[in-house]
Motif scaffolding. Sequence first.
Motif, PDB file in Angstrom:
ATOM      1  N   TYR A 143      21.926 -40.542  20.228  1.00 32.80           N
ATOM      2  CA  TYR A 143      22.077 -38.944  19.352  1.00 32.80           C
ATOM      3  C   TYR A 143      21.022 -38.749  19.121  1.00 32.80           C
ATOM      4  CZ  TYR A 143      25.212 -43.444  17.629  1.00 32.80           C
ATOM      5  OH  TYR A 143      26.378 -43.920  17.984  1.00 32.80           O
ATOM      6  N   ILE A 144      21.061 -37.278  19.098  1.00 32.83           N
ATOM      7  CA  ILE A 144      20.278 -35.852  18.936  1.00 32.83           C
ATOM      8  C   ILE A 144      19.465 -36.535  17.799  1.00 32.83           C
ATOM      9  CG2 ILE A 144      19.834 -33.753  18.612  1.00 32.83           C
ATOM     10  CD1 ILE A 144      21.742 -33.609  20.796  1.00 32.83           C
ATOM     11  N   THR A 177      15.650 -31.051  17.415  1.00 29.89           N
ATOM     12  CA  THR A 177      15.313 -30.591  18.533  1.00 29.89           C
ATOM     13  C   THR A 177      14.420 -29.071  18.224  1.00 29.89           C
ATOM     14  OG1 THR A 177      16.300 -28.768  17.360  1.00 29.89           O
ATOM     15  CG2 THR A 177      17.896 -30.024  18.593  1.00 29.89           C
ATOM     16  N   HIS A 198      19.751 -24.006  18.534  1.00 31.61           N
ATOM     17  CA  HIS A 198      20.962 -24.614  18.500  1.00 31.61           C
ATOM     18  C   HIS A 198      20.533 -26.276  17.523  1.00 31.61           C
ATOM     19  CE1 HIS A 198      22.836 -22.280  20.591  1.00 31.61           C
ATOM     20  NE2 HIS A 198      21.917 -22.275  22.034  1.00 31.61           N
ATOM     21  N   THR A 199      20.223 -25.898  16.286  1.00 29.35           N
ATOM     22  CA  THR A 199      20.179 -27.298  15.407  1.00 29.35           C
ATOM     23  C   THR A 199      21.588 -28.089  14.772  1.00 29.35           C
ATOM     24  OG1 THR A 199      20.025 -25.368  13.687  1.00 29.35           O
ATOM     25  CG2 THR A 199      17.985 -26.017  14.299  1.00 29.35           C
ATOM     26  N   GLU A 200      22.315 -27.104  14.684  1.00 28.21           N
ATOM     27  CA  GLU A 200      23.153 -28.068  14.796  1.00 28.21           C
ATOM     28  C   GLU A 200      23.794 -29.001  15.235  1.00 28.21           C
ATOM     29  OE1 GLU A 200      24.903 -25.209  18.059  1.00 28.21           O
ATOM     30  OE2 GLU A 200      23.624 -24.905  16.372  1.00 28.21           O
ATOM     31  N   ILE A 201      23.470 -28.927  16.982  1.00 29.37           N
ATOM     32  CA  ILE A 201      23.568 -30.631  17.659  1.00 29.37           C
ATOM     33  C   ILE A 201      21.965 -31.256  17.346  1.00 29.37           C
ATOM     34  CG2 ILE A 201      24.046 -29.150  19.388  1.00 29.37           C
ATOM     35  CD1 ILE A 201      21.608 -29.556  20.294  1.00 29.37           C
ATOM     36  N   ARG A 255      24.520 -35.261  16.474  1.00 30.03           N
ATOM     37  CA  ARG A 255      25.842 -35.250  18.012  1.00 30.03           C
ATOM     38  C   ARG A 255      25.420 -36.950  18.667  1.00 30.03           C
ATOM     39  NH1 ARG A 255      28.114 -34.186  22.646  1.00 30.03           N
ATOM     40  NH2 ARG A 255      29.356 -32.841  22.666  1.00 30.03           N
ATOM     41  N   ILE A 277      24.112 -37.985  22.718  1.00 30.09           N
ATOM     42  CA  ILE A 277      24.173 -37.180  24.133  1.00 30.09           C
ATOM     43  C   ILE A 277      25.006 -37.954  24.959  1.00 30.09           C
ATOM     44  CG2 ILE A 277      21.451 -37.714  23.659  1.00 30.09           C
ATOM     45  CD1 ILE A 277      21.200 -35.181  24.970  1.00 30.09           C
ATOM     46  N   TRP A 290      26.668 -36.235  27.896  1.00 28.69           N
ATOM     47  CA  TRP A 290      26.169 -34.874  27.225  1.00 28.69           C
ATOM     48  C   TRP A 290      25.436 -34.052  27.888  1.00 28.69           C
ATOM     49  CZ3 TRP A 290      24.330 -31.630  23.136  1.00 28.69           C
ATOM     50  CH2 TRP A 290      25.480 -30.402  23.245  1.00 28.69           C
ATOM     51  N   ALA A 309      23.324 -30.932  27.348  1.00 22.47           N
ATOM     52  CA  ALA A 309      22.941 -30.095  26.704  1.00 22.47           C
ATOM     53  C   ALA A 309      22.756 -28.762  27.195  1.00 22.47           C
ATOM     54  CB  ALA A 309      22.126 -30.708  25.643  1.00 22.47           C
ATOM     55  N   ARG A 357      26.640 -27.645  28.440  1.00 22.32           N
ATOM     56  CA  ARG A 357      27.653 -28.331  27.838  1.00 22.32           C
ATOM     57  C   ARG A 357      29.017 -29.486  28.330  1.00 22.32           C
ATOM     58  NH1 ARG A 357      25.905 -26.715  22.396  1.00 22.32           N
ATOM     59  NH2 ARG A 357      24.425 -25.223  22.496  1.00 22.32           N
TER      60      ARG A 357
END
Length: 128
Positions: free
Chosen positions: A55-56, A59, A64-67, A70, A72, A90, A92, A95
């Motif tokens: 999991y991320i 960052t 892109h801190t919204e990931i 998420r 990976i 995934w 990054a 995508r």
Amino acid sequence: MRKLTIGFLVAMGISASDLGAEPFGIWLTETGRTGAYLHVEVAPCKGNRTLLCGYIHETFKTPHTEIVGRPIFWDLEQVSANQWVNGRVWDAENRKVYWAKVTLHKTELRVEGCLGILCDGQSWKRVR
């Protein structure tokens, strides 16, 4: 019996850390084309604790801190003491999602995405 086992392992040159090596923890990814990189928390998957997920966690050098949070990579099955396969990863940067395999070495975690027989990946360093 325990002394005999430890003595045998020492004689064979195997350390206790080699036996108990696990991929769990925080790992530093390689730097991408844009200079961005991640810290990834590797742990048992939340939905199935027998599988391995990453999991991320944080960052760096990216907006892109919204990931954060998420997955990976996910749903990797352990096939040997240091290898997990048959999951997904995934990428990054582009995508896209690929078949995944993860191999734990002494000082790194090799994370690969595969398309058919062609694989590419990164070697991550342990943060903690």
